[in-house]
Motif scaffolding. Sequence first.
Motif, short mmCIF file in Angstrom:
data_model
loop_
_atom_site.label_atom_id
_atom_site.label_comp_id
_atom_site.label_asym_id
_atom_site.label_seq_id
_atom_site.Cartn_x
_atom_site.Cartn_y
_atom_site.Cartn_z
N LYS A 16 0.85 -1.19 0.00
CA LYS A 16 0.00 0.00 0.00
C LYS A 16 0.89 1.23 0.00
CE LYS A 16 -3.98 -2.03 2.38
NZ LYS A 16 -4.98 -1.86 3.48
N VAL A 17 0.72 2.07 -1.01
CA VAL A 17 1.56 3.27 -1.12
C VAL A 17 0.95 4.38 -0.28
CG1 VAL A 17 2.52 4.99 -2.69
CG2 VAL A 17 2.37 2.59 -3.41
N LYS A 18 1.71 4.84 0.69
CA LYS A 18 1.27 5.91 1.60
C LYS A 18 2.49 6.79 1.86
CE LYS A 18 -1.33 6.33 5.98
NZ LYS A 18 -2.67 6.70 5.48
N ILE A 19 2.79 7.66 0.91
CA ILE A 19 4.03 8.44 0.93
C ILE A 19 3.92 9.64 1.87
CG2 ILE A 19 5.65 9.78 -0.47
CD1 ILE A 19 5.71 6.80 -1.12
N PHE A 20 4.98 9.85 2.64
CA PHE A 20 5.07 10.99 3.54
C PHE A 20 6.25 11.86 3.11
CE2 PHE A 20 2.80 7.78 5.85
CZ PHE A 20 1.81 8.49 6.54
N HIS A 60 11.66 3.77 4.35
CA HIS A 60 10.95 3.64 3.07
C HIS A 60 9.70 2.77 3.16
CE1 HIS A 60 15.08 4.80 2.00
NE2 HIS A 60 14.51 5.44 1.01
N PHE A 61 9.72 1.81 4.08
CA PHE A 61 8.58 0.91 4.25
C PHE A 61 8.25 0.76 5.73
CE2 PHE A 61 10.52 -0.42 0.26
CZ PHE A 61 9.42 -0.55 -0.59
N LEU A 62 6.99 0.44 5.99
CA LEU A 62 6.54 0.10 7.33
C LEU A 62 5.65 -1.13 7.23
CD1 LEU A 62 5.41 2.25 10.25
CD2 LEU A 62 3.80 0.55 9.38
N ILE A 63 5.90 -2.11 8.09
CA ILE A 63 5.09 -3.33 8.11
C ILE A 63 4.33 -3.38 9.42
CG2 ILE A 63 5.10 -5.85 7.97
CD1 ILE A 63 7.71 -5.70 6.40
N TYR A 70 3.32 -1.02 3.99
CA TYR A 70 3.12 0.34 3.48
C TYR A 70 4.44 0.86 2.93
CZ TYR A 70 -1.14 0.32 6.34
OH TYR A 70 -2.35 0.01 6.91
N GLN A 71 4.39 1.47 1.75
CA GLN A 71 5.55 2.22 1.27
C GLN A 71 5.37 3.65 1.73
OE1 GLN A 71 6.24 2.59 -2.97
NE2 GLN A 71 8.22 3.57 -2.65
N THR A 72 6.32 4.17 2.49
CA THR A 72 6.17 5.49 3.09
C THR A 72 7.11 6.54 2.49
OG1 THR A 72 7.59 4.70 4.89
CG2 THR A 72 5.22 4.65 5.28
N ALA A 73 8.03 6.12 1.65
CA ALA A 73 8.92 7.07 0.97
C ALA A 73 9.32 6.50 -0.38
CB ALA A 73 10.17 7.35 1.80
N SER A 74 9.61 7.40 -1.31
CA SER A 74 10.07 6.98 -2.64
C SER A 74 11.38 6.22 -2.54
CB SER A 74 10.25 8.22 -3.52
OG SER A 74 10.97 7.90 -4.70
N LEU A 75 11.53 5.21 -3.38
CA LEU A 75 12.78 4.46 -3.44
C LEU A 75 13.87 5.19 -4.22
CD1 LEU A 75 11.31 0.88 -3.86
CD2 LEU A 75 12.53 1.78 -1.87
N LEU A 76 13.54 6.36 -4.71
CA LEU A 76 14.53 7.22 -5.35
C LEU A 76 15.03 8.31 -4.41
CD1 LEU A 76 12.84 7.70 -8.84
CD2 LEU A 76 14.54 5.99 -8.17
N LYS A 77 14.48 8.31 -3.19
CA LYS A 77 14.83 9.35 -2.21
C LYS A 77 15.53 8.75 -1.00
CE LYS A 77 12.70 12.98 -4.10
NZ LYS A 77 13.34 14.28 -4.40
N ARG A 78 16.47 9.49 -0.47
CA ARG A 78 17.13 9.13 0.77
C ARG A 78 16.21 9.47 1.94
NH1 ARG A 78 19.99 12.39 4.04
NH2 ARG A 78 20.01 14.07 2.52
N ILE A 132 17.97 1.14 1.95
CA ILE A 132 16.51 1.14 2.10
C ILE A 132 16.19 0.78 3.54
CG2 ILE A 132 14.38 -0.06 1.45
CD1 ILE A 132 15.62 -0.41 -1.35
N GLY A 133 15.30 1.53 4.15
CA GLY A 133 14.89 1.25 5.53
C GLY A 133 13.52 0.61 5.59
N ILE A 134 13.40 -0.41 6.42
CA ILE A 134 12.11 -1.09 6.64
C ILE A 134 11.80 -1.06 8.13
CG2 ILE A 134 10.79 -3.23 6.42
CD1 ILE A 134 12.74 -4.06 4.18
N GLU A 135 10.68 -0.45 8.48
CA GLU A 135 10.24 -0.40 9.88
C GLU A 135 9.19 -1.49 10.14
OE1 GLU A 135 11.15 1.37 12.41
OE2 GLU A 135 11.92 3.31 11.75
N LEU A 136 9.33 -2.15 11.27
CA LEU A 136 8.33 -3.10 11.76
C LEU A 136 7.67 -2.47 12.97
CD1 LEU A 136 10.66 -6.22 11.67
CD2 LEU A 136 8.88 -5.70 10.00
#
Length: 204
Positions: A16-20, A60-63, A70-78, A132-136
Amino acid sequence: MLFIDKNGRVDAERVKVKIFPNIERGPMEKVNGIVVHQTYSPTAESTFNSYRDKGANGAHFLIDKDGTIYQTASLLKRTNHVGYLKSRCIATHVCSPTEFRLASSIRGTKKLSDHEYNKTWPQRYPSNKDAIGIELVGMAYAKDIPRKNEKPNLVYEDVTEAQNLSLRWLITELVRSFKVSTSEIYRHPHVSYKIVTEASTAKW
């Protein structure tokens, strides 16, 4: 492999794309690693609320605990999700004598981190620049009652089975999509100065 559009957004049924935008920084030109975190918050929504703050840090992601990705940031962005870097060469015992003397002489985690950030990968761990960061979703709780003027001994709650299933899928897809070495996937405390139990029960 993931389909990633020109804006760095994933098009996948499981995501689910939910960009901040507040957690996005400058361009991320190369992905060299993945860092797995826990949020230190009890719910996905509490983390999202923090991501709405100006200048917020995030991944970049949150599970979520039910496995929702959820994808929370673009994979082209730091994004700023790693924090201060530990010395890779000291941790892995592969320093040159000169570098060992230099790194060992640096006092303070910020100064050592600045020294590490000036290196190119793989001389340093993957960082905010190229990871790439993944939050749980997961909270840390005091293991015991601290004595006066002592910090509590915090322990993160276990990652859920649903989170680990989603994490395994997501990391597999990211490795294929960005050609990341599986040896360059880390729990947050491995590369930075964090609570040692963070993501300790994460499996991928």
